[in-house]
Design a protein around this motif. Structure first.
Motif, mmCIF file in Angstrom:
data_model
loop_
_atom_site.group_PDB
_atom_site.id
_atom_site.type_symbol
_atom_site.label_atom_id
_atom_site.label_comp_id
_atom_site.label_asym_id
_atom_site.label_seq_id
_atom_site.Cartn_x
_atom_site.Cartn_y
_atom_site.Cartn_z
ATOM 1 N N HIS A 1 0.877 -1.307 0.055
ATOM 2 C CA HIS A 1 -0.097 -0.031 -0.176
ATOM 3 C C HIS A 1 0.794 1.168 0.000
ATOM 4 N N GLU A 2 0.940 2.001 -0.965
ATOM 5 C CA GLU A 2 1.743 3.301 -1.306
ATOM 6 C C GLU A 2 1.598 4.025 -0.082
ATOM 7 N N GLN A 3 0.616 4.471 0.418
ATOM 8 C CA GLN A 3 0.602 5.432 1.535
ATOM 9 C C GLN A 3 1.014 4.874 2.978
ATOM 10 N N ALA B 1 8.200 5.633 -7.077
ATOM 11 C CA ALA B 1 9.239 5.725 -8.024
ATOM 12 C C ALA B 1 10.424 6.295 -7.470
ATOM 13 N N PRO B 2 10.570 7.275 -6.730
ATOM 14 C CA PRO B 2 11.816 7.576 -5.973
ATOM 15 C C PRO B 2 12.661 6.704 -5.083
ATOM 16 N N MET C 1 12.386 -2.704 -5.627
ATOM 17 C CA MET C 1 11.951 -3.696 -6.734
ATOM 18 C C MET C 1 10.401 -3.734 -6.654
ATOM 19 N N ILE C 2 9.847 -3.567 -7.789
ATOM 20 C CA ILE C 2 8.319 -3.954 -8.078
ATOM 21 C C ILE C 2 7.943 -5.405 -8.290
ATOM 22 N N GLU C 3 7.240 -6.068 -7.479
ATOM 23 C CA GLU C 3 7.466 -7.446 -7.726
ATOM 24 C C GLU C 3 6.281 -8.180 -8.712
ATOM 25 N N ALA D 1 10.602 6.142 -13.368
ATOM 26 C CA ALA D 1 11.970 5.978 -13.185
ATOM 27 C C ALA D 1 12.946 6.881 -13.685
ATOM 28 N N ALA D 2 12.492 7.244 -14.812
ATOM 29 C CA ALA D 2 13.514 8.286 -15.757
ATOM 30 C C ALA D 2 13.323 9.624 -15.084
ATOM 31 N N LYS D 3 12.259 9.816 -14.677
ATOM 32 C CA LYS D 3 11.917 11.250 -14.047
ATOM 33 C C LYS D 3 12.762 11.445 -12.944
ATOM 34 N N ASN D 4 13.156 10.194 -12.223
ATOM 35 C CA ASN D 4 13.882 10.118 -10.835
ATOM 36 C C ASN D 4 15.133 9.555 -11.056
ATOM 37 N N GLU D 5 15.619 9.571 -12.391
ATOM 38 C CA GLU D 5 16.882 9.394 -12.758
ATOM 39 C C GLU D 5 17.289 7.820 -12.085
ATOM 40 N N ARG D 6 16.492 6.952 -12.354
ATOM 41 C CA ARG D 6 16.938 5.658 -11.698
ATOM 42 C C ARG D 6 16.553 4.577 -12.521
ATOM 43 N N VAL D 7 16.959 3.545 -12.352
ATOM 44 C CA VAL D 7 16.428 2.315 -13.254
ATOM 45 C C VAL D 7 15.858 1.439 -12.117
#
Length: 224
Positions: A49-51, A81-82, A86-88, A103-109
């Motif tokens: 749950h995101e919150q 995303a920040p 891992m997203i399972e 992920a790109a907006k946060n400069e991550r993979v």
């Protein structure tokens, strides 16, 4: 009375062979339970749950690896995303694309697992083996540079029949081997087989799991 998180965690870890990692499913459990497991060296925790996850991320140690384990709606990806490790449970190209975008907006993979639906129970989520093959064969995932497919995830049927559970894990393992050969032979990161939960993880480990998701056996019944 606080559940004996540390003792339970040790018991679960004692049953895991080398090379199998534990995702401690901490959703609906309070911070002090997570802190108790953390003190024993546990670093990977699963939330859905995101919150609730956001509150935990802000208040718990920064070196925890958070796995998102539930069904993820595309409109919620931007919130996790920040920081998500891992997203399972990715079950569509649409979701893969959204994870890549955020992920790109946060400069991550961001690492992900493709969720399979093998169990006989009716569930809305997960790719059938054929749908999983189709998603990969169509190849659009190759254009996504900020998302990395690291393996497969599935849940076996919640039944007493051990042979049925074993067979479902075997189907997933065979599919993993097939996809590894066909699409990921040169991708050392495509190695995760996330199956096994509190009631069936010993069987899952025998059937090739590299990551088990255990909550109740460690933290007890959920605290809502």
């Amino acid at each position: 009375m606080m559940f004996d998180v540390k003792g339970n965690l040790k018991q679960v870890l004692a049953k895991l062979p080398q090379g199998v990692r534990l995702v401690a499913i901490s959703k609906y459990h309070p911070n002090e339970y997570i802190e108790a497991a953390y003190e024993e060296g546990q670093r990977i925790f699963g939330e859905s749950h995101e919150q609730e996850l956001r509150q935990k991320v802000e208040t718990l140690p920064k070196d925890i690896e958070w796995h998102f384990i539930g069904h993820l709606q595309t409109n919620k990806v931007k919130y996790i995303a920040p920081y998500i490790t891992m997203i399972e449970a990715v079950d569509s190209l649409k979701l893969l694309r959204e994870i890549d975008k955020q992920a790109a907006k946060n400069e991550r993979v961001i690492d992900v697992l493709l969720e399979l639906h093998i169990a006989e129970e009716e569930t809305k989520y997960g790719l059938t083996p054929d749908a999983c093959r189709q998603l990969l064969s169509e190849g659009q995932w190759r254009e996504l540079t900020h998302v990395r497919i690291c393996g497969l995830m599935m849940m076996a049927s919640y039944v007493e029949d051990e042979q049925q559970i074993r067979n479902e894990f075997r189907i997933a393992k065979n599919l993993f081997d097939e996809l590894k050969d066909r699409y990921f032979a040169d991708a050392p990161w495509f190695k995760e087989r996330s199956w096994g939960m509190s009631h069936d993880y010993p069987i899952a480990v025998e059937e090739g799991s590299t990551m088990v998701r255990v909550g109740t056996s460690i933290f007890g019944p959920r605290v809502y």
